[in-house]
Scaffold this motif. Structure first.
Motif, PDB file in Angstrom:
ATOM      1  N   LEU A 104     -21.679  21.148  -1.731  1.00  0.00           N
ATOM      2  CA  LEU A 104     -22.348  22.442  -1.695  1.00  0.00           C
ATOM      3  C   LEU A 104     -23.593  22.287  -0.825  1.00  0.00           C
ATOM      4  O   LEU A 104     -24.417  21.392  -1.054  1.00  0.00           O
ATOM      5  N   LEU A 105     -23.705  23.161   0.187  1.00  0.00           N
ATOM      6  CA  LEU A 105     -24.801  23.072   1.144  1.00  0.00           C
ATOM      7  C   LEU A 105     -25.549  24.394   1.231  1.00  0.00           C
ATOM      8  O   LEU A 105     -24.960  25.458   1.024  1.00  0.00           O
ATOM      9  N   ALA A 106     -26.821  24.325   1.586  1.00  0.00           N
ATOM     10  CA  ALA A 106     -27.554  25.533   1.965  1.00  0.00           C
ATOM     11  C   ALA A 106     -27.067  25.912   3.361  1.00  0.00           C
ATOM     12  O   ALA A 106     -26.646  25.052   4.135  1.00  0.00           O
ATOM     13  N   THR A 107     -27.088  27.202   3.690  1.00  0.00           N
ATOM     14  CA  THR A 107     -26.693  27.623   5.031  1.00  0.00           C
ATOM     15  C   THR A 107     -27.514  28.829   5.460  1.00  0.00           C
ATOM     16  O   THR A 107     -28.012  29.584   4.633  1.00  0.00           O
ATOM     17  N   GLU A 108     -27.621  28.980   6.752  1.00  0.00           N
ATOM     18  CA  GLU A 108     -28.323  30.128   7.335  1.00  0.00           C
ATOM     19  C   GLU A 108     -27.343  31.047   8.055  1.00  0.00           C
ATOM     20  O   GLU A 108     -27.726  31.770   8.961  1.00  0.00           O
ATOM     21  N   GLY A 109     -26.084  30.972   7.677  1.00  0.00           N
ATOM     22  CA  GLY A 109     -25.067  31.813   8.297  1.00  0.00           C
ATOM     23  C   GLY A 109     -23.721  31.131   8.291  1.00  0.00           C
ATOM     24  O   GLY A 109     -23.501  30.144   7.589  1.00  0.00           O
ATOM     25  N   PHE A 110     -22.813  31.659   9.102  1.00  0.00           N
ATOM     26  CA  PHE A 110     -21.452  31.142   9.182  1.00  0.00           C
ATOM     27  C   PHE A 110     -21.359  30.050  10.238  1.00  0.00           C
ATOM     28  O   PHE A 110     -22.070  30.077  11.237  1.00  0.00           O
ATOM     29  N   GLY A 111     -20.453  29.105  10.041  1.00  0.00           N
ATOM     30  CA  GLY A 111     -20.202  28.045  11.006  1.00  0.00           C
ATOM     31  C   GLY A 111     -20.985  26.788  10.700  1.00  0.00           C
ATOM     32  O   GLY A 111     -22.117  26.854  10.214  1.00  0.00           O
ATOM     33  N   HIS A 112     -20.378  25.635  10.985  1.00  0.00           N
ATOM     34  CA  HIS A 112     -20.975  24.358  10.594  1.00  0.00           C
ATOM     35  C   HIS A 112     -22.325  24.079  11.251  1.00  0.00           C
ATOM     36  O   HIS A 112     -23.127  23.329  10.712  1.00  0.00           O
ATOM     37  N   ARG A 113     -22.608  24.679  12.371  1.00  0.00           N
ATOM     38  CA  ARG A 113     -23.912  24.460  13.016  1.00  0.00           C
ATOM     39  C   ARG A 113     -25.057  25.106  12.227  1.00  0.00           C
ATOM     40  O   ARG A 113     -26.219  24.779  12.447  1.00  0.00           O
ATOM     41  N   ARG A 114     -24.721  26.011  11.340  1.00  0.00           N
ATOM     42  CA  ARG A 114     -25.735  26.710  10.527  1.00  0.00           C
ATOM     43  C   ARG A 114     -25.937  26.046   9.159  1.00  0.00           C
ATOM     44  O   ARG A 114     -26.816  26.433   8.409  1.00  0.00           O
ATOM     45  N   TRP A 115     -25.079  25.080   8.831  1.00  0.00           N
ATOM     46  CA  TRP A 115     -25.157  24.422   7.533  1.00  0.00           C
ATOM     47  C   TRP A 115     -26.387  23.542   7.454  1.00  0.00           C
ATOM     48  O   TRP A 115     -26.787  22.904   8.420  1.00  0.00           O
ATOM     49  N   GLY A 116     -27.004  23.508   6.267  1.00  0.00           N
ATOM     50  CA  GLY A 116     -28.206  22.722   6.053  1.00  0.00           C
ATOM     51  C   GLY A 116     -27.980  21.562   5.101  1.00  0.00           C
ATOM     52  O   GLY A 116     -26.925  20.926   5.098  1.00  0.00           O
ATOM     53  N   GLN A 117     -28.973  21.322   4.281  1.00  0.00           N
ATOM     54  CA  GLN A 117     -28.997  20.182   3.375  1.00  0.00           C
ATOM     55  C   GLN A 117     -28.122  20.413   2.140  1.00  0.00           C
ATOM     56  O   GLN A 117     -27.910  21.550   1.722  1.00  0.00           O
ATOM     57  N   PRO A 118     -27.659  19.309   1.525  1.00  0.00           N
ATOM     58  CA  PRO A 118     -26.909  19.428   0.265  1.00  0.00           C
ATOM     59  C   PRO A 118     -27.777  20.051  -0.821  1.00  0.00           C
ATOM     60  O   PRO A 118     -28.999  19.885  -0.846  1.00  0.00           O
ATOM     61  N   VAL A 119     -27.133  20.774  -1.702  1.00  0.00           N
ATOM     62  CA  VAL A 119     -27.801  21.451  -2.811  1.00  0.00           C
ATOM     63  C   VAL A 119     -27.714  20.566  -4.051  1.00  0.00           C
ATOM     64  O   VAL A 119     -26.657  20.012  -4.347  1.00  0.00           O
ATOM     65  N   GLU A 120     -28.828  20.434  -4.755  1.00  0.00           N
ATOM     66  CA  GLU A 120     -28.855  19.705  -6.030  1.00  0.00           C
ATOM     67  C   GLU A 120     -28.271  20.599  -7.111  1.00  0.00           C
ATOM     68  O   GLU A 120     -28.529  21.807  -7.134  1.00  0.00           O
ATOM     69  N   GLY A 121     -27.497  20.030  -8.000  1.00  0.00           N
ATOM     70  CA  GLY A 121     -26.965  20.805  -9.107  1.00  0.00           C
ATOM     71  C   GLY A 121     -25.528  20.424  -9.415  1.00  0.00           C
ATOM     72  O   GLY A 121     -24.928  19.570  -8.768  1.00  0.00           O
ATOM     73  N   SER A 122     -24.994  21.092 -10.405  1.00  0.00           N
ATOM     74  CA  SER A 122     -23.652  20.797 -10.887  1.00  0.00           C
ATOM     75  C   SER A 122     -22.624  21.695 -10.199  1.00  0.00           C
ATOM     76  O   SER A 122     -22.764  22.917 -10.195  1.00  0.00           O
ATOM     77  N   TYR A 123     -21.591  21.070  -9.641  1.00  0.00           N
ATOM     78  CA  TYR A 123     -20.480  21.808  -9.049  1.00  0.00           C
ATOM     79  C   TYR A 123     -19.272  20.884  -8.972  1.00  0.00           C
ATOM     80  O   TYR A 123     -19.411  19.662  -8.957  1.00  0.00           O
ATOM     81  N   GLU A 124     -18.082  21.470  -8.955  1.00  0.00           N
ATOM     82  CA  GLU A 124     -16.872  20.655  -8.894  1.00  0.00           C
ATOM     83  C   GLU A 124     -15.723  21.431  -8.268  1.00  0.00           C
ATOM     84  O   GLU A 124     -15.741  22.667  -8.225  1.00  0.00           O
ATOM     85  N   LEU A 125     -14.738  20.698  -7.802  1.00  0.00           N
ATOM     86  CA  LEU A 125     -13.516  21.247  -7.235  1.00  0.00           C
ATOM     87  C   LEU A 125     -12.344  20.672  -8.017  1.00  0.00           C
ATOM     88  O   LEU A 125     -12.269  19.457  -8.206  1.00  0.00           O
ATOM     89  N   ARG A 126     -11.458  21.544  -8.472  1.00  0.00           N
ATOM     90  CA  ARG A 126     -10.244  21.109  -9.162  1.00  0.00           C
ATOM     91  C   ARG A 126      -9.054  21.659  -8.387  1.00  0.00           C
ATOM     92  O   ARG A 126      -8.968  22.868  -8.152  1.00  0.00           O
ATOM     93  N   LEU A 127      -8.145  20.768  -8.002  1.00  0.00           N
ATOM     94  CA  LEU A 127      -6.943  21.162  -7.270  1.00  0.00           C
ATOM     95  C   LEU A 127      -5.749  21.155  -8.223  1.00  0.00           C
ATOM     96  O   LEU A 127      -5.536  20.185  -8.952  1.00  0.00           O
ATOM     97  N   ASP A 132      -0.539  25.903  -6.861  1.00  0.00           N
ATOM     98  CA  ASP A 132      -1.034  26.213  -5.513  1.00  0.00           C
ATOM     99  C   ASP A 132      -2.431  26.818  -5.570  1.00  0.00           C
ATOM    100  O   ASP A 132      -2.746  27.777  -4.870  1.00  0.00           O
ATOM    101  N   GLN A 133      -3.291  26.228  -6.413  1.00  0.00           N
ATOM    102  CA  GLN A 133      -4.634  26.770  -6.607  1.00  0.00           C
ATOM    103  C   GLN A 133      -5.714  25.713  -6.428  1.00  0.00           C
ATOM    104  O   GLN A 133      -5.516  24.539  -6.732  1.00  0.00           O
ATOM    105  N   ALA A 134      -6.851  26.188  -5.949  1.00  0.00           N
ATOM    106  CA  ALA A 134      -8.077  25.401  -5.927  1.00  0.00           C
ATOM    107  C   ALA A 134      -9.096  26.180  -6.750  1.00  0.00           C
ATOM    108  O   ALA A 134      -9.216  27.396  -6.620  1.00  0.00           O
ATOM    109  N   ARG A 135      -9.824  25.484  -7.612  1.00  0.00           N
ATOM    110  CA  ARG A 135     -10.825  26.130  -8.473  1.00  0.00           C
ATOM    111  C   ARG A 135     -12.171  25.457  -8.225  1.00  0.00           C
ATOM    112  O   ARG A 135     -12.298  24.251  -8.392  1.00  0.00           O
ATOM    113  N   ILE A 136     -13.145  26.243  -7.816  1.00  0.00           N
ATOM    114  CA  ILE A 136     -14.486  25.748  -7.544  1.00  0.00           C
ATOM    115  C   ILE A 136     -15.414  26.317  -8.614  1.00  0.00           C
ATOM    116  O   ILE A 136     -15.444  27.524  -8.829  1.00  0.00           O
TER     117      ILE A 136
END
Length: 183
Positions: A104-127, A132-136
């Motif tokens: 999970l990253l901070a961003t200032e818009g769309f596209g990888h060039r706009r992505w910033g630093q990682p965000v502190e906190g709890s998050y997970e991805l389950r496949l 045929d599902q991904a759960r974030i």
């Protein structure tokens, strides 16, 4: 755009049923269908955004998710949490194959060039390949405990023959958000 607004109790039922066109005065979840428009297993078919008391949960359903790295299946899920600030404030990026990573990253818009630093906190991805599902799941605290949230979803994959360019599918239209979902 096909949208469905669901109560938290109806959310589990909605995941098993085809999303229909219903609207409610207020909602804590929304479901959006996407057409079968990509010749790849990562083809996005639907997204459910559930804004819960402690977490924001996004469930994506695809045509044929597979655990093989050869699929190149991945996603960037953009979160808009501030109605007064145009565009997304956060992006969840990760691959949808076994052994992959996510962040999970901070961003200032769309596209990888706009992505910033990682965000502190709890998050997970389950496949869930069988479904045929991904759960974030992201803790609301990690994204500033917003009163409302909306998402734009971009998925992509690679061709197994290695001679074709990668494929991309956005939920509905490129860089378009779902409706706002209040907590």
């Amino acid at each position: 755009m096909h949208t469905t607004r669901l109560s938290a109790a109806a959310l589990s039922v909605a995941a098993a049923l085809t999303l229909s066109l219903q609207a409610a005065a207020s909602a804590d979840a929304i479901g959006v269908q996407d057409p079968n428009d990509l010749d790849h297993g990562v083809d996005l078919r639907s997204v459910v955004l559930d804004h819960r008391t402690d977490n924001v949960v996004v469930t994506t359903t695809h045509t044929d998710l597979r655990p093989s790295f050869r699929t190149g299946s991945s996603a960037a899920i953009y979160f808009d949490t501030d109605e007064l600030d145009a565009g997304p404030e956060y992006v969840f990026v990760g691959a949808f194959f076994s052994g992959s990573d996510y962040q999970l990253l901070a961003t200032e818009g769309f596209g990888h060039r706009r992505w910033g630093q990682p965000v502190e906190g709890s998050y997970e991805l389950r496949l869930r390949y069988i479904k045929d599902q991904a759960r974030i799941r992201i803790a609301r605290e990690a994204i500033g405990s917003p009163d409302q949230v909306r998402v734009a979803v971009r998925v992509s994959g690679t061709r197994p023959n290695g001679t074709s360019m990668g494929v991309v599918d956005w939920l509905q239209e490129p860089r378009s958000f779902t409706d706002w979902v209040a907590q």
